[in-house]
Motif scaffolding. Sequence first.
Motif, mmCIF file in Angstrom:
data_model
loop_
_atom_site.group_PDB
_atom_site.id
_atom_site.type_symbol
_atom_site.label_atom_id
_atom_site.label_comp_id
_atom_site.label_asym_id
_atom_site.label_seq_id
_atom_site.Cartn_x
_atom_site.Cartn_y
_atom_site.Cartn_z
ATOM 1 N N LEU A 70 -0.608 17.491 -4.924
ATOM 2 C CA LEU A 70 -1.092 16.828 -6.126
ATOM 3 C C LEU A 70 -1.225 15.344 -5.817
ATOM 4 O O LEU A 70 -0.255 14.708 -5.387
ATOM 5 C CB LEU A 70 -0.151 17.057 -7.311
ATOM 6 N N LEU A 71 -2.419 14.806 -5.994
ATOM 7 C CA LEU A 71 -2.701 13.427 -5.619
ATOM 8 C C LEU A 71 -2.568 12.528 -6.838
ATOM 9 O O LEU A 71 -3.292 12.715 -7.828
ATOM 10 C CB LEU A 71 -4.109 13.318 -5.040
ATOM 11 N N PRO A 72 -1.680 11.549 -6.825
ATOM 12 C CA PRO A 72 -1.511 10.677 -7.990
ATOM 13 C C PRO A 72 -2.789 9.972 -8.412
ATOM 14 O O PRO A 72 -2.964 9.666 -9.590
ATOM 15 C CB PRO A 72 -0.437 9.680 -7.525
ATOM 16 N N ALA A 97 -5.455 23.957 -4.177
ATOM 17 C CA ALA A 97 -6.249 24.552 -3.094
ATOM 18 C C ALA A 97 -7.319 23.585 -2.622
ATOM 19 O O ALA A 97 -7.620 23.489 -1.424
ATOM 20 C CB ALA A 97 -6.880 25.860 -3.563
ATOM 21 N N GLU A 98 -7.899 22.838 -3.563
ATOM 22 C CA GLU A 98 -8.939 21.880 -3.191
ATOM 23 C C GLU A 98 -8.342 20.719 -2.406
ATOM 24 O O GLU A 98 -8.958 20.222 -1.455
ATOM 25 C CB GLU A 98 -9.639 21.367 -4.452
ATOM 26 N N VAL A 99 -7.148 20.290 -2.776
ATOM 27 C CA VAL A 99 -6.493 19.209 -2.038
ATOM 28 C C VAL A 99 -6.229 19.642 -0.600
ATOM 29 O O VAL A 99 -6.472 18.892 0.349
ATOM 30 C CB VAL A 99 -5.182 18.795 -2.734
ATOM 31 N N ARG A 128 -7.735 19.159 5.234
ATOM 32 C CA ARG A 128 -8.219 19.721 6.497
ATOM 33 C C ARG A 128 -9.594 19.157 6.863
ATOM 34 O O ARG A 128 -9.873 18.899 8.043
ATOM 35 C CB ARG A 128 -8.250 21.246 6.409
ATOM 36 N N SER A 129 -10.458 18.972 5.873
ATOM 37 C CA SER A 129 -11.773 18.378 6.149
ATOM 38 C C SER A 129 -11.614 16.967 6.705
ATOM 39 O O SER A 129 -12.335 16.565 7.622
ATOM 40 C CB SER A 129 -12.614 18.347 4.871
ATOM 41 N N ASP A 152 -15.745 29.914 1.146
ATOM 42 C CA ASP A 152 -15.438 28.493 1.078
ATOM 43 C C ASP A 152 -14.894 28.182 -0.304
ATOM 44 O O ASP A 152 -15.609 28.293 -1.301
ATOM 45 C CB ASP A 152 -16.706 27.676 1.359
ATOM 46 N N SER A 153 -13.620 27.770 -0.377
ATOM 47 C CA SER A 153 -13.026 27.478 -1.682
ATOM 48 C C SER A 153 -13.717 26.322 -2.386
ATOM 49 O O SER A 153 -13.699 26.239 -3.619
ATOM 50 C CB SER A 153 -11.536 27.156 -1.510
ATOM 51 N N GLY A 154 -14.352 25.421 -1.617
ATOM 52 C CA GLY A 154 -15.051 24.297 -2.221
ATOM 53 C C GLY A 154 -16.279 24.687 -3.017
ATOM 54 O O GLY A 154 -16.826 23.874 -3.783
ATOM 55 N N ARG A 155 -16.726 25.930 -2.878
ATOM 56 C CA ARG A 155 -17.924 26.372 -3.610
ATOM 57 C C ARG A 155 -17.594 26.930 -4.992
ATOM 58 O O ARG A 155 -18.407 27.620 -5.597
ATOM 59 C CB ARG A 155 -18.684 27.423 -2.784
ATOM 60 N N TRP A 156 -16.417 26.632 -5.524
ATOM 61 C CA TRP A 156 -16.072 27.146 -6.847
ATOM 62 C C TRP A 156 -17.047 26.647 -7.903
ATOM 63 O O TRP A 156 -17.240 27.283 -8.938
ATOM 64 C CB TRP A 156 -14.637 26.760 -7.212
#
Length: 700
Positions: free
Chosen positions: A259-261, A269-271, A276-277, A438-442
């Motif tokens: 979790l990014l402040p 999952a996106e974080v 990794r990217s 690809d989880s980023g394609r949600w």
Amino acid sequence: MPNLPAKWLDRHLDYRLPMLGGGDVRIVQLRLHALGYVAADAADGLYGPNTRNAIQAFQADRGLAVDGVVGEATMAALMIPSGETPRAATATTFKPLRRPAPPTPHQPPQPTEVVPAAWLPNARARRIVCHWTGGNYRASAEDLEHYHFVVQGDGEVVRGRHAVDANDSTADGIYAAHTRGLNTGSIGIAVACMFQASERPFSPGPCPMTEAQWRRMVALAAQLCARYGLAVEPRTVLGHGEVEAILGVRQRNKWDPLLLPWQPELATAEVGDRFRSAVIAALHAHEEGEPARALAATLGGRPMRDAAAFDCGIWLPVGGLVDDLGWRLEGADGSGLTLVTPDERTLYLPFCYGPDDPSDPAWVFDRARVLAEGLVRAQSVAEQLGLGLVVAPDGQRIALEGSPPAAPGEAAPAPAFRTVTVNGGDTLAALAARHLGDSGRWTDIRDAQGNPFTRETARRLAVGAQVLIPTPTEGPAAAATPAPPLDDLVAELVALTPAWSRGHARQAIPVLVSCCLANGVTKPAHIGYVLATAEHETNFGRLMEEKWVNSDEQRRYEGRFGNDRPGDGKRYKGRGYVQITFKANYAKFQDVVPGIDLVAEPERAAEPDIAATITVIGMRDGRFTRHKLSDHLGEVDGDFVQARRIVNADLERTDAWDETRTPRGQRIAARARAFTAVLHGQWQRGGADAAMGDGSGGGI
């Protein structure tokens, strides 16, 4: 082997970003393991650089074209049935495999050196697990005991008490204990922060993680990946909060550092995917402060003006997107700009003028300068369009691959969708990873009315709701992101399990089925009985490791069946989908996982891929009780009750919790028949076009 459904083997496999994933990839990896090209824990279902390198080595050994692509010829050679002579299963087998010579003398630049090379001894590192300390901005003595490296609030990286190689084995008790049940071969890095933080409702506390610490952790992870030859994949570079979901090793409600402040709305999952990217970009980019390096760039096969690599990232020229590809510039602010593709997709992208572009609070939009000098992050473009970002091995070219926006004058095809029902534990990111690779394609998923999800509506996703997931169209785009081949089968099998165990079944069934197929266990009755046994023994891995309470029965483990040292009873307790117990039994299964010393590292028997291999080969070859699957079961029928003897002779025993008092042999037989019926139905629907392993050339 029987004919397998053609839809399981209907695409070529190659290395790209986002990486291809699915049951067919796992089958290839398990065959590579069976032939001695990769270690057992390499079968993660993702086609990463290590899998590509192993395929290239296999192709060279078989006299095939060495391209790292699994096509018809390579698949046919891989699936030659038993009788092949695998590579010698020695310790050297699983060192990084040879890479083909790059096409030019240029070598990709090394990532930023965050820690001295002297801090990185030779070690058998298999993964990096990222944490936060839960303290203030300084590393405490306890932090230094548990982590190999800690990023402090000022960006300084301090070294922990234990060197990386201390975690090669945990048998001596002297190692960095940072991740429960997953310390062997794991490098632990942490950011010093998040004192008194809470997840729900989210509060970062008085010492929130900073963006500078995050970037430093990215650079450190990139250096570690380069030093230890780690591919950047979810199973090898992950956050502590991802361990249970990705590796199946139970943790205790961990959510760090996901979790990014500064962006709390991002899903965990996106974080993880963004981290990794960023590591991938750092591995292929110059150090911060160095001049930008030009890279030839294409998007969907169409050339555009050169990209630039700097500040641990890869950047695309705005003018190239507008002039070369027909995109439209709508507006910009000091940190991002809005671009519209020819098919009217709107993107908001991080933006700068170059490596020395300072932050300017008085920034004003200058269209001419934006078009002439403006740059946007390539990874952001790839994420928002659902494309793969591929860096060529020579480090001189990048390609954004997949289904690109239509060019001016071209009609963008209307997307087709299929309906999917949301199950317990599903998120849009998880559905996108499972069905789109690809989880980023949600963001490509629609609700039942065809409307796109926002972050707010995505958080309210309900079990039982129906969503619309894009289906591949004809042509190259269809081959880029097909649904994972085993998905339909797994869904049918999981639906047979009780609701309370469905989460574990959803994780275990694809591992077990893929392991069966890769090891020649292909008859529906045989696979069905393996699944029923794993369900009975450990609830599909819910009890992957025997709970040690030092009971009278457990104390009797000492001094028996090879347990010849004090403490061996606990050290060699039960582990796996079908649990093995006692040192002698760990030694008995040594050869099924070449390159892994189960006697020295018994805790690895609880890793899902290794546990599946022990279960499948043990039942196939009669290693548990000398009874084999083939002794009792045929293609779809046989004596399912007596088949219990494959693992245990307790077929007449009843369990106190079972109110019907049905003997175990009968109860497991009923479950096996149900699984077999689903498998047989899939086999029948699969047709006869994909014969696998009979030398006929059938393949992907």
